[in-house]
Motif scaffolding. Structure first.
Motif, mmCIF file in Angstrom:
data_model
loop_
_atom_site.group_PDB
_atom_site.id
_atom_site.type_symbol
_atom_site.label_atom_id
_atom_site.label_comp_id
_atom_site.label_asym_id
_atom_site.label_seq_id
_atom_site.Cartn_x
_atom_site.Cartn_y
_atom_site.Cartn_z
ATOM 1 N N GLN A 185 29.532 -25.979 -21.989
ATOM 2 C CA GLN A 185 30.308 -27.170 -21.647
ATOM 3 C C GLN A 185 29.487 -28.140 -20.800
ATOM 4 O OE1 GLN A 185 33.410 -27.559 -22.827
ATOM 5 N NE2 GLN A 185 33.437 -25.512 -23.726
ATOM 6 N N LYS A 186 29.938 -29.399 -20.774
ATOM 7 C CA LYS A 186 29.369 -30.387 -19.843
ATOM 8 C C LYS A 186 30.056 -30.208 -18.499
ATOM 9 C CE LYS A 186 28.327 -33.933 -23.222
ATOM 10 N NZ LYS A 186 28.619 -35.310 -23.679
ATOM 11 N N TRP A 187 29.262 -30.203 -17.441
ATOM 12 C CA TRP A 187 29.804 -30.116 -16.089
ATOM 13 C C TRP A 187 29.673 -31.495 -15.465
ATOM 14 C CZ3 TRP A 187 26.965 -25.269 -13.703
ATOM 15 C CH2 TRP A 187 27.184 -24.152 -14.510
ATOM 16 N N GLU A 188 30.765 -31.997 -14.934
ATOM 17 C CA GLU A 188 30.729 -33.312 -14.310
ATOM 18 C C GLU A 188 31.418 -33.273 -12.959
ATOM 19 O OE1 GLU A 188 32.266 -36.090 -17.149
ATOM 20 O OE2 GLU A 188 30.594 -35.763 -18.512
ATOM 21 N N GLY A 189 30.991 -34.168 -12.088
ATOM 22 C CA GLY A 189 31.616 -34.249 -10.770
ATOM 23 C C GLY A 189 30.991 -33.276 -9.797
ATOM 24 N N VAL A 190 31.865 -32.472 -9.182
ATOM 25 C CA VAL A 190 31.441 -31.507 -8.172
ATOM 26 C C VAL A 190 31.959 -30.134 -8.606
ATOM 27 C CG1 VAL A 190 31.467 -30.897 -5.733
ATOM 28 C CG2 VAL A 190 31.590 -33.305 -6.402
ATOM 29 N N ALA A 191 31.040 -29.269 -8.984
ATOM 30 C CA ALA A 191 31.398 -27.987 -9.588
ATOM 31 C C ALA A 191 31.175 -26.813 -8.638
ATOM 32 C CB ALA A 191 30.582 -27.765 -10.857
ATOM 33 N N TRP A 192 32.121 -25.874 -8.677
ATOM 34 C CA TRP A 192 31.998 -24.597 -7.973
ATOM 35 C C TRP A 192 31.543 -23.560 -8.994
ATOM 36 C CZ3 TRP A 192 31.123 -21.977 -3.891
ATOM 37 C CH2 TRP A 192 31.397 -20.612 -3.851
ATOM 38 N N MET A 193 30.596 -22.692 -8.597
ATOM 39 C CA MET A 193 30.107 -21.659 -9.501
ATOM 40 C C MET A 193 29.953 -20.330 -8.764
ATOM 41 S SD MET A 193 26.686 -21.537 -11.902
ATOM 42 C CE MET A 193 25.465 -21.102 -10.656
ATOM 43 N N VAL A 219 26.443 -29.085 -7.876
ATOM 44 C CA VAL A 219 26.860 -27.708 -8.134
ATOM 45 C C VAL A 219 26.646 -26.904 -6.860
ATOM 46 C CG1 VAL A 219 26.590 -25.648 -9.561
ATOM 47 C CG2 VAL A 219 26.173 -27.904 -10.568
ATOM 48 N N VAL A 220 27.691 -26.192 -6.454
ATOM 49 C CA VAL A 220 27.624 -25.304 -5.298
ATOM 50 C C VAL A 220 27.921 -23.906 -5.821
ATOM 51 C CG1 VAL A 220 28.562 -24.772 -3.019
ATOM 52 C CG2 VAL A 220 28.411 -27.162 -3.787
ATOM 53 N N ALA A 221 27.034 -22.963 -5.522
ATOM 54 C CA ALA A 221 27.138 -21.627 -6.108
ATOM 55 C C ALA A 221 27.057 -20.527 -5.057
ATOM 56 C CB ALA A 221 26.018 -21.420 -7.127
ATOM 57 N N LEU A 222 27.826 -19.493 -5.294
ATOM 58 C CA LEU A 222 27.732 -18.252 -4.521
ATOM 59 C C LEU A 222 26.866 -17.308 -5.333
ATOM 60 C CD1 LEU A 222 28.600 -16.337 -2.227
ATOM 61 C CD2 LEU A 222 30.618 -15.771 -3.608
ATOM 62 N N LEU A 223 25.707 -16.942 -4.779
ATOM 63 C CA LEU A 223 24.734 -16.144 -5.528
ATOM 64 C C LEU A 223 24.124 -15.043 -4.671
ATOM 65 C CD1 LEU A 223 22.656 -19.041 -7.151
ATOM 66 C CD2 LEU A 223 24.342 -17.603 -8.309
ATOM 67 N N PRO A 224 23.738 -13.953 -5.317
ATOM 68 C CA PRO A 224 22.879 -12.998 -4.626
ATOM 69 C C PRO A 224 21.532 -13.676 -4.354
ATOM 70 C CG PRO A 224 23.824 -12.019 -6.596
ATOM 71 C CD PRO A 224 24.115 -13.483 -6.648
ATOM 72 N N ALA A 225 20.938 -13.420 -3.227
ATOM 73 C CA ALA A 225 19.648 -14.018 -2.873
ATOM 74 C C ALA A 225 18.542 -13.212 -3.540
ATOM 75 C CB ALA A 225 19.477 -14.047 -1.360
ATOM 76 N N ARG A 226 18.249 -13.554 -4.754
ATOM 77 C CA ARG A 226 17.226 -12.837 -5.538
ATOM 78 C C ARG A 226 15.952 -13.664 -5.546
ATOM 79 N NH1 ARG A 226 21.118 -10.345 -10.174
ATOM 80 N NH2 ARG A 226 22.201 -8.926 -8.763
ATOM 81 N N THR A 227 15.354 -13.720 -4.384
ATOM 82 C CA THR A 227 14.207 -14.594 -4.166
ATOM 83 C C THR A 227 12.936 -14.129 -4.874
ATOM 84 O OG1 THR A 227 13.656 -13.430 -2.123
ATOM 85 C CG2 THR A 227 15.130 -15.328 -1.945
ATOM 86 N N ASN A 228 12.964 -12.962 -5.453
ATOM 87 C CA ASN A 228 11.791 -12.445 -6.154
ATOM 88 C C ASN A 228 11.813 -12.759 -7.648
ATOM 89 O OD1 ASN A 228 14.001 -10.713 -6.560
ATOM 90 N ND2 ASN A 228 12.654 -8.992 -7.057
ATOM 91 N N THR A 229 12.831 -13.453 -8.123
ATOM 92 C CA THR A 229 12.959 -13.699 -9.553
ATOM 93 C C THR A 229 12.334 -15.024 -9.964
ATOM 94 O OG1 THR A 229 15.103 -14.777 -9.291
ATOM 95 C CG2 THR A 229 15.103 -12.376 -9.688
ATOM 96 N N LYS A 230 11.981 -15.111 -11.223
ATOM 97 C CA LYS A 230 11.414 -16.341 -11.779
ATOM 98 C C LYS A 230 12.428 -17.477 -11.705
ATOM 99 C CE LYS A 230 9.053 -18.091 -15.855
ATOM 100 N NZ LYS A 230 8.541 -17.788 -17.200
ATOM 101 N N TRP A 231 13.696 -17.184 -12.062
ATOM 102 C CA TRP A 231 14.709 -18.241 -12.054
ATOM 103 C C TRP A 231 14.943 -18.801 -10.652
ATOM 104 C CZ3 TRP A 231 18.835 -16.867 -9.077
ATOM 105 C CH2 TRP A 231 19.217 -15.527 -9.037
ATOM 106 N N TRP A 232 14.809 -17.960 -9.622
ATOM 107 C CA TRP A 232 14.965 -18.461 -8.254
ATOM 108 C C TRP A 232 13.896 -19.511 -7.961
ATOM 109 C CZ3 TRP A 232 18.532 -17.511 -4.333
ATOM 110 C CH2 TRP A 232 18.209 -18.052 -3.091
#
Length: 153
Positions: A62-70, A96-109
């Motif tokens: 989907q398209k995300w617009e505005g202010v998104a919670w994730m 976008v504001v997200a609650l995430l595990p702090a996986r600082t060792n990953t490529k995506w991080w």
């Protein structure tokens, strides 16, 4: 056998479960700060705002617009959600504001968060709705926003 100090019926985190409902003590202050208009990874039972995408609608398509919670699924699919959030931020200017595990060792991080987004590390364990104990892994709030005036960690 129950772990010392815990009842045998203690509700533990299941490593096969990947979705956890956001606790109000995390969501409410962020909603007050950002005024979310979309919850991109929700269910009918745990959506935090009126507009939301469930697994059926598939927020990744989907398209995300505005202010998104994730609060995305925490399994192997999480990197797709992080990459999608980063993409929506860059391409549409979506906050976008997200609650995430702090996986600082990953490529995506490193490709989507490090030196790009604002990271607020959470002290202590996050106690998700429906669980008696907090989740043991380090957690953070990640904010992709062009207009926020805050030092990037």
């Amino acid at each position: 056998m129950a772990e010392k100090g815990y009842a045998p019926d203690q509700k533990w985190f299941n490593r096969d479960k990947v979705d956890y409902e956001t606790p109000a003590d995390i969501f409410d202050p962020l909603n007050k700060e950002f005024n979310f208009n979309l919850d991109v990874a929700a269910s009918q039972h745990n959506a935090k705002v009126d507009a939301f995408f469930t697994q059926v609608e598939d927020g990744l398509t989907q398209k995300w617009e505005g202010v998104a919670w994730m609060n995305p699924p925490f399994g192997r699919e999480m990197q797709k959600w992080v990459r999608k959030a980063y993409s929506e931020f860059l391409e549409r200017g979506t906050t976008v504001v997200a609650l995430l595990p702090a996986r600082t060792n990953t490529k995506w991080w490193h490709e989507c968060i490090q030196d790009i987004a604002i990271v607020r590390f959470i002290q202590g364990q996050v106690k998700f709705n429906g669980y008696k104990r907090g989740l043991w892994m380090p957690m953070c709030i990640v904010i992709w926003n062009f207009n926020i005036n805050e030092t990037i960690n």
